[in-house]
Design an enzyme around this catalytic site. Structure first.
Site, PDB file in Angstrom:
ATOM      1  N   THR A 187       0.852  -1.188   0.000  1.00 55.82           N
ATOM      2  CA  THR A 187       0.000   0.000   0.000  1.00 55.82           C
ATOM      3  C   THR A 187       0.888   1.238   0.000  1.00 55.82           C
ATOM      4  O   THR A 187       1.882   1.304   0.725  1.00 55.82           O
ATOM      5  CB  THR A 187      -0.951   0.025   1.203  1.00 55.82           C
ATOM      6  OG1 THR A 187      -1.815  -1.117   1.138  1.00 55.82           O
ATOM      7  CG2 THR A 187      -1.821   1.273   1.188  1.00 55.82           C
ATOM      8  N   PHE A 189       1.184   5.347   0.499  1.00 59.65           N
ATOM      9  CA  PHE A 189       0.589   6.461   1.226  1.00 59.65           C
ATOM     10  C   PHE A 189       1.251   7.763   0.793  1.00 59.65           C
ATOM     11  O   PHE A 189       2.444   7.784   0.476  1.00 59.65           O
ATOM     12  CB  PHE A 189       0.789   6.292   2.735  1.00 59.65           C
ATOM     13  CG  PHE A 189       0.123   5.069   3.311  1.00 59.65           C
ATOM     14  CD1 PHE A 189      -1.103   5.158   3.948  1.00 59.65           C
ATOM     15  CD2 PHE A 189       0.728   3.821   3.208  1.00 59.65           C
ATOM     16  CE1 PHE A 189      -1.718   4.029   4.472  1.00 59.65           C
ATOM     17  CE2 PHE A 189       0.123   2.685   3.735  1.00 59.65           C
ATOM     18  CZ  PHE A 189      -1.104   2.793   4.366  1.00 59.65           C
TER      19      PHE A 189
END
Length: 286
Positions: A187, A189
């Protein structure tokens, strides 16, 4: 060594200014873990109930920076984050890449679990494992993995899919570790703020633009990057929500906005498109 250096820098920032970091909470969420990875444990953290709230805290000056998810390697872009950049004046200052591990947490035995709580993105990333190991358990969507851990810690015969930090925070046992369907579950960010980031020599730039509604318009928008030999690493489209069939396009490209080639390409793009916003240039990451 990285962890030690991060904590030294974190302590220095705390002494110097009392840095405040907003993140998509609550405590022990993956955004919290990403924020800790970037800023260390010695700064002040502000958990927020939504991505929009993170943007608002930074815009109002209640936080120096915010940490929000932007995309997952399995489930794709976080559309709500993309949409918020359209109207916000905040800049992308940095990115954090987090290798996400999902874990089944519960205080019940695996065979007695009747309900599993997590957020929709996480269920999408653990679909195969759940079908194989807990086919009859009800999957209940909640706002975050931490909220899932809070519920599972209080409810009999319930489990959640969350981080090891959540297991520690909410006193849950790890029933199964690393249950994501794909081993390289990453992921990404963004760290958002009000300041520009200087060039490092290994940078990316994110921009958004809208185009005129005519045949071949998108192709024309991308030509300046080909002409200036700039590599595009990502392109996403989102409806503008203002006019039918009107779209915004988000692109990531290699290079800093101040480099001559990137400057030239963005100037050509600005002359061709209806609207252009440079979201920020930042180090390409790990």
């Amino acid at each position: 060594l990285r962890a030690i250096y991060r904590e030294i820098m974190s302590s220095s920032l705390k002494l110097e200014k009392g840095l405040k970091i907003a993140y998509l909470g609550p405590v022990a969420s993956f955004s919290n873990i990403a924020a800790l990875k970037k800023f260390g444990s010695q700064v002040n953290y502000i958990p927020c109930v939504s991505i929009a709230d993170v943007f608002l805290k930074v815009e109002r000056g209640e936080s120096d920076y915010g940490v929000v998810p932007i995309e997952n390697s399995v489930e794709g872009a976080i559309n709500h984050t993309l949409d918020l950049f359209v109207d916000s004046d905040l800049k992308i200052c940095s990115q954090v890449i987090l290798d996400v591990e999902h874990n089944l947490l519960s205080n019940s035995l695996k065979g007695k679990i009747k309900r599993v709580y997590s957020n929709p993105q996480v269920f999408g990333q653990c679909r195969l494992w759940l079908n194989d190991h807990l086919p009859y358990a009800e999957q209940i969507e909640v706002s975050s993995t931490t909220r899932a851990a809070q519920i599972a810690s209080k409810e009999k015969n319930s489990a959640c899919i969350a981080s090891l930090l959540a297991a520690e925070a909410y006193k849950l046992k790890v029933v199964a570790r690393g249950i994501e369907d794909f081993p390289h579950n990453i992921t990404r960010f963004f760290v958002i703020g009000k300041t520009d980031t200087k060039a490092t020599g290994q940078d990316k730039t994110s921009v958004l633009f809208s185009i005129k509604d005519k045949v071949g318009a998108l192709h024309q928008m991308l030509l300046p990057f080909k002409k200036n030999k700039i590599n595009l690493t990502k392109i996403e489209s989102r409806p503008s929500k203002k006019k039918l069939w009107d779209y915004y396009f988000f692109i990531d490209l290699q290079g800093h906005r101040d480099s001559p080639k990137v400057k030239k390409a963005l100037l050509e793009l600005d002359n061709k498109c209806k609207f252009l916003k440079i979201l920020g240039s930042y180090p390409a990451g790990e």
